[in-house]
Motif scaffolding. Sequence first.
Motif, PDB file in Angstrom:
ATOM      1  N   VAL A 249       0.849  -1.202   0.000  1.00 37.98           N
ATOM      2  CA  VAL A 249       0.000   0.000   0.000  1.00 37.98           C
ATOM      3  C   VAL A 249       0.880   1.246   0.000  1.00 37.98           C
ATOM      4  CG1 VAL A 249      -1.703   1.340   1.302  1.00 37.98           C
ATOM      5  CG2 VAL A 249      -1.912  -1.158   1.168  1.00 37.98           C
ATOM      6  N   ILE A 250       0.579   2.175  -0.912  1.00 36.61           N
ATOM      7  CA  ILE A 250       1.286   3.455  -0.957  1.00 36.61           C
ATOM      8  C   ILE A 250       0.389   4.492  -0.298  1.00 36.61           C
ATOM      9  CG2 ILE A 250       2.300   5.246  -2.399  1.00 36.61           C
ATOM     10  CD1 ILE A 250       1.846   1.841  -3.898  1.00 36.61           C
ATOM     11  N   ASP A 251       0.915   5.132   0.745  1.00 41.20           N
ATOM     12  CA  ASP A 251       0.127   6.056   1.562  1.00 41.20           C
ATOM     13  C   ASP A 251       0.188   7.482   1.000  1.00 41.20           C
ATOM     14  OD1 ASP A 251      -1.138   6.385   4.494  1.00 41.20           O
ATOM     15  OD2 ASP A 251       0.155   8.102   4.068  1.00 41.20           O
ATOM     16  N   TYR A 252      -0.973   8.153   0.993  1.00 38.27           N
ATOM     17  CA  TYR A 252      -1.072   9.553   0.588  1.00 38.27           C
ATOM     18  C   TYR A 252      -1.822  10.331   1.673  1.00 38.27           C
ATOM     19  CZ  TYR A 252       0.450   8.833  -4.254  1.00 38.27           C
ATOM     20  OH  TYR A 252       1.186   8.560  -5.380  1.00 38.27           O
ATOM     21  N   GLU A 253      -1.320  11.516   2.012  1.00 40.63           N
ATOM     22  CA  GLU A 253      -2.068  12.394   2.901  1.00 40.63           C
ATOM     23  C   GLU A 253      -3.119  13.130   2.083  1.00 40.63           C
ATOM     24  OE1 GLU A 253      -1.430  15.910   6.268  1.00 40.63           O
ATOM     25  OE2 GLU A 253       0.295  15.128   5.141  1.00 40.63           O
ATOM     26  N   THR A 254      -4.368  13.036   2.535  1.00 45.53           N
ATOM     27  CA  THR A 254      -5.466  13.637   1.776  1.00 45.53           C
ATOM     28  C   THR A 254      -6.005  14.908   2.433  1.00 45.53           C
ATOM     29  OG1 THR A 254      -7.014  12.174   2.944  1.00 45.53           O
ATOM     30  CG2 THR A 254      -6.202  11.445   0.796  1.00 45.53           C
ATOM     31  N   ARG A 255      -5.432  15.305   3.575  1.00 50.06           N
ATOM     32  CA  ARG A 255      -5.832  16.562   4.200  1.00 50.06           C
ATOM     33  C   ARG A 255      -5.219  17.746   3.450  1.00 50.06           C
ATOM     34  NH1 ARG A 255      -4.336  14.377  10.144  1.00 50.06           N
ATOM     35  NH2 ARG A 255      -2.401  14.034   8.989  1.00 50.06           N
ATOM     36  N   GLN A 256      -5.772  18.932   3.715  1.00 49.01           N
ATOM     37  CA  GLN A 256      -5.180  20.141   3.138  1.00 49.01           C
ATOM     38  C   GLN A 256      -3.771  20.332   3.669  1.00 49.01           C
ATOM     39  OE1 GLN A 256      -7.266  24.114   2.432  1.00 49.01           O
ATOM     40  NE2 GLN A 256      -6.061  24.624   4.240  1.00 49.01           N
ATOM     41  N   GLN A 257      -2.849  20.633   2.764  1.00 43.19           N
ATOM     42  CA  GLN A 257      -1.456  20.836   3.122  1.00 43.19           C
ATOM     43  C   GLN A 257      -1.000  22.208   2.629  1.00 43.19           C
ATOM     44  OE1 GLN A 257       0.758  17.076   1.920  1.00 43.19           O
ATOM     45  NE2 GLN A 257      -1.336  16.564   1.284  1.00 43.19           N
ATOM     46  N   GLU A 258       0.067  22.694   3.237  1.00 42.16           N
ATOM     47  CA  GLU A 258       0.614  23.994   2.851  1.00 42.16           C
ATOM     48  C   GLU A 258       1.996  23.821   2.237  1.00 42.16           C
ATOM     49  OE1 GLU A 258       1.960  28.327   4.763  1.00 42.16           O
ATOM     50  OE2 GLU A 258       1.293  26.686   6.057  1.00 42.16           O
ATOM     51  N   MET A 259       2.208  24.483   1.134  1.00 44.87           N
ATOM     52  CA  MET A 259       3.514  24.477   0.503  1.00 44.87           C
ATOM     53  C   MET A 259       4.020  25.914   0.419  1.00 44.87           C
ATOM     54  SD  MET A 259       4.701  23.233  -3.306  1.00 44.87           S
ATOM     55  CE  MET A 259       4.011  24.693  -4.100  1.00 44.87           C
ATOM     56  N   PRO A 260       5.005  26.299   1.245  1.00 44.28           N
ATOM     57  CA  PRO A 260       5.575  27.645   1.113  1.00 44.28           C
ATOM     58  C   PRO A 260       6.405  27.741  -0.158  1.00 44.28           C
ATOM     59  CG  PRO A 260       6.773  26.384   2.759  1.00 44.28           C
ATOM     60  CD  PRO A 260       5.632  25.521   2.325  1.00 44.28           C
ATOM     61  N   GLU A 261       6.335  28.892  -0.802  1.00 47.34           N
ATOM     62  CA  GLU A 261       7.048  29.054  -2.076  1.00 47.34           C
ATOM     63  C   GLU A 261       7.575  30.477  -2.194  1.00 47.34           C
ATOM     64  OE1 GLU A 261       8.581  27.649  -5.669  1.00 47.34           O
ATOM     65  OE2 GLU A 261       7.674  26.579  -3.979  1.00 47.34           O
ATOM     66  N   LYS A 262       8.859  30.611  -2.444  1.00 46.95           N
ATOM     67  CA  LYS A 262       9.485  31.904  -2.696  1.00 46.95           C
ATOM     68  C   LYS A 262       9.906  31.953  -4.155  1.00 46.95           C
ATOM     69  CE  LYS A 262      11.030  32.843   2.015  1.00 46.95           C
ATOM     70  NZ  LYS A 262      12.155  33.246   2.887  1.00 46.95           N
ATOM     71  N   MET A 263       9.437  32.995  -4.839  1.00 44.75           N
ATOM     72  CA  MET A 263       9.653  33.073  -6.281  1.00 44.75           C
ATOM     73  C   MET A 263      10.255  34.416  -6.668  1.00 44.75           C
ATOM     74  SD  MET A 263       5.933  31.550  -7.356  1.00 44.75           S
ATOM     75  CE  MET A 263       5.121  32.450  -6.034  1.00 44.75           C
ATOM     76  N   SER A 264      11.023  34.400  -7.732  1.00 41.89           N
ATOM     77  CA  SER A 264      11.559  35.622  -8.318  1.00 41.89           C
ATOM     78  C   SER A 264      10.963  35.758  -9.712  1.00 41.89           C
ATOM     79  CB  SER A 264      13.089  35.552  -8.394  1.00 41.89           C
ATOM     80  OG  SER A 264      13.618  36.739  -8.941  1.00 41.89           O
ATOM     81  N   VAL A 265      10.193  36.842  -9.913  1.00 42.35           N
ATOM     82  CA  VAL A 265       9.487  37.033 -11.181  1.00 42.35           C
ATOM     83  C   VAL A 265       9.743  38.457 -11.679  1.00 42.35           C
ATOM     84  CG1 VAL A 265       7.696  35.335 -10.714  1.00 42.35           C
ATOM     85  CG2 VAL A 265       7.410  37.669  -9.902  1.00 42.35           C
ATOM     86  N   LEU A 266       9.362  38.715 -12.927  1.00 51.05           N
ATOM     87  CA  LEU A 266       9.581  40.019 -13.540  1.00 51.05           C
ATOM     88  C   LEU A 266       8.256  40.757 -13.698  1.00 51.05           C
ATOM     89  CD1 LEU A 266      12.171  39.138 -16.342  1.00 51.05           C
ATOM     90  CD2 LEU A 266      12.613  40.036 -14.052  1.00 51.05           C
ATOM     91  N   SER A 267       8.266  42.063 -13.395  1.00 49.18           N
ATOM     92  CA  SER A 267       7.080  42.896 -13.577  1.00 49.18           C
ATOM     93  C   SER A 267       6.942  43.270 -15.050  1.00 49.18           C
ATOM     94  CB  SER A 267       7.189  44.158 -12.716  1.00 49.18           C
ATOM     95  OG  SER A 267       8.282  44.945 -13.157  1.00 49.18           O
ATOM     96  N   SER A 268       5.916  44.057 -15.361  1.00 48.48           N
ATOM     97  CA  SER A 268       5.662  44.423 -16.760  1.00 48.48           C
ATOM     98  C   SER A 268       6.782  45.271 -17.356  1.00 48.48           C
ATOM     99  CB  SER A 268       4.335  45.186 -16.863  1.00 48.48           C
ATOM    100  OG  SER A 268       4.395  46.375 -16.088  1.00 48.48           O
ATOM    101  N   ASN A 269       7.503  46.004 -16.494  1.00 52.21           N
ATOM    102  CA  ASN A 269       8.618  46.817 -17.008  1.00 52.21           C
ATOM    103  C   ASN A 269       9.980  46.165 -16.776  1.00 52.21           C
ATOM    104  OD1 ASN A 269       8.575  47.087 -14.277  1.00 52.21           O
ATOM    105  ND2 ASN A 269       8.523  49.319 -14.232  1.00 52.21           N
TER     106      ASN A 269
END
Length: 271
Positions: free
Chosen positions: A65-85
């Motif tokens: 049996v492969i176990d999966y957590e089915t409750r809501q989980q949180e994934m923190p994420e830090k991203m570097s993105v570019l603005s329109s300019n």
Amino acid sequence: MEKLPKSGIIALIVIVLLLIGLFKSAVTIDSGHAGVVHETLGEGVDPDKEALGPGFHIIAPWNRVIDYETRQQEMPEKMSVLSSNGLDIKLDASVLYEPDAANLGKLHNQKGTEYKSRVLQPAIRSAARSVVGRYTPEQLYSSKRDAIQDEILEETKKIVEPQFIQINDILIRDVTLPSTIKEAIERKLKQEQESLEYEFRLVTAAKEAQKVIIEAEGKAESNRILSASLTDKILQDKGIDATMKLAESPNSKVIVIGSGDSGLPIILGNQ
């Protein structure tokens, strides 16, 4: 020491094997989890078979049996993105997610237990780049943050939900701009606030001035009406009334000499 008969040894071995098989067949799924059964002698995980829910289960000892957590989980994420300019913007976000419990078999066969790194992280980063690229740093920093958060959520859903992952929410905790841009935006916002405050004062002063003008005009109109209504006869009657009241006062001595204008007596002396 008496030896066990051959049949007894065989029976003991069978019992031990049965116990081992029973031990390997017994599976307990915790609350908030579900398990997909991998059939070793079959074709692996049946994608259409319902996953095992929380509780005690018996399976074939050669399966696992492969176990999966089915409750809501949180994934923190830090991203570097570019603005329109083209300016570099850093986002600090949290993704609230859970696997689609009704399709765990399909999720396992297509993405496996590492679905978070294989699907969720690339999806949120792609959505963030797409959405943030439509806005200026000033919009990201102030008025448009909630709208941007909602747009990233919708973009991410389009990517991950067809892959059996449920996104509940995306929360942007912080937006970090280049220091020079942040300072310029804060100065502009402060100036706008001061301008609004000044405009408010002007409007308030104008209202107060209008109020004074209205009151003065009302008073002037009242005096005009009163003056127009006062005839010589009315004034003479009021003068007589005032003279009579003064004459009746115990603190006054009244000497009447001739008469004043309009036939009214002249009042001299008082104490």
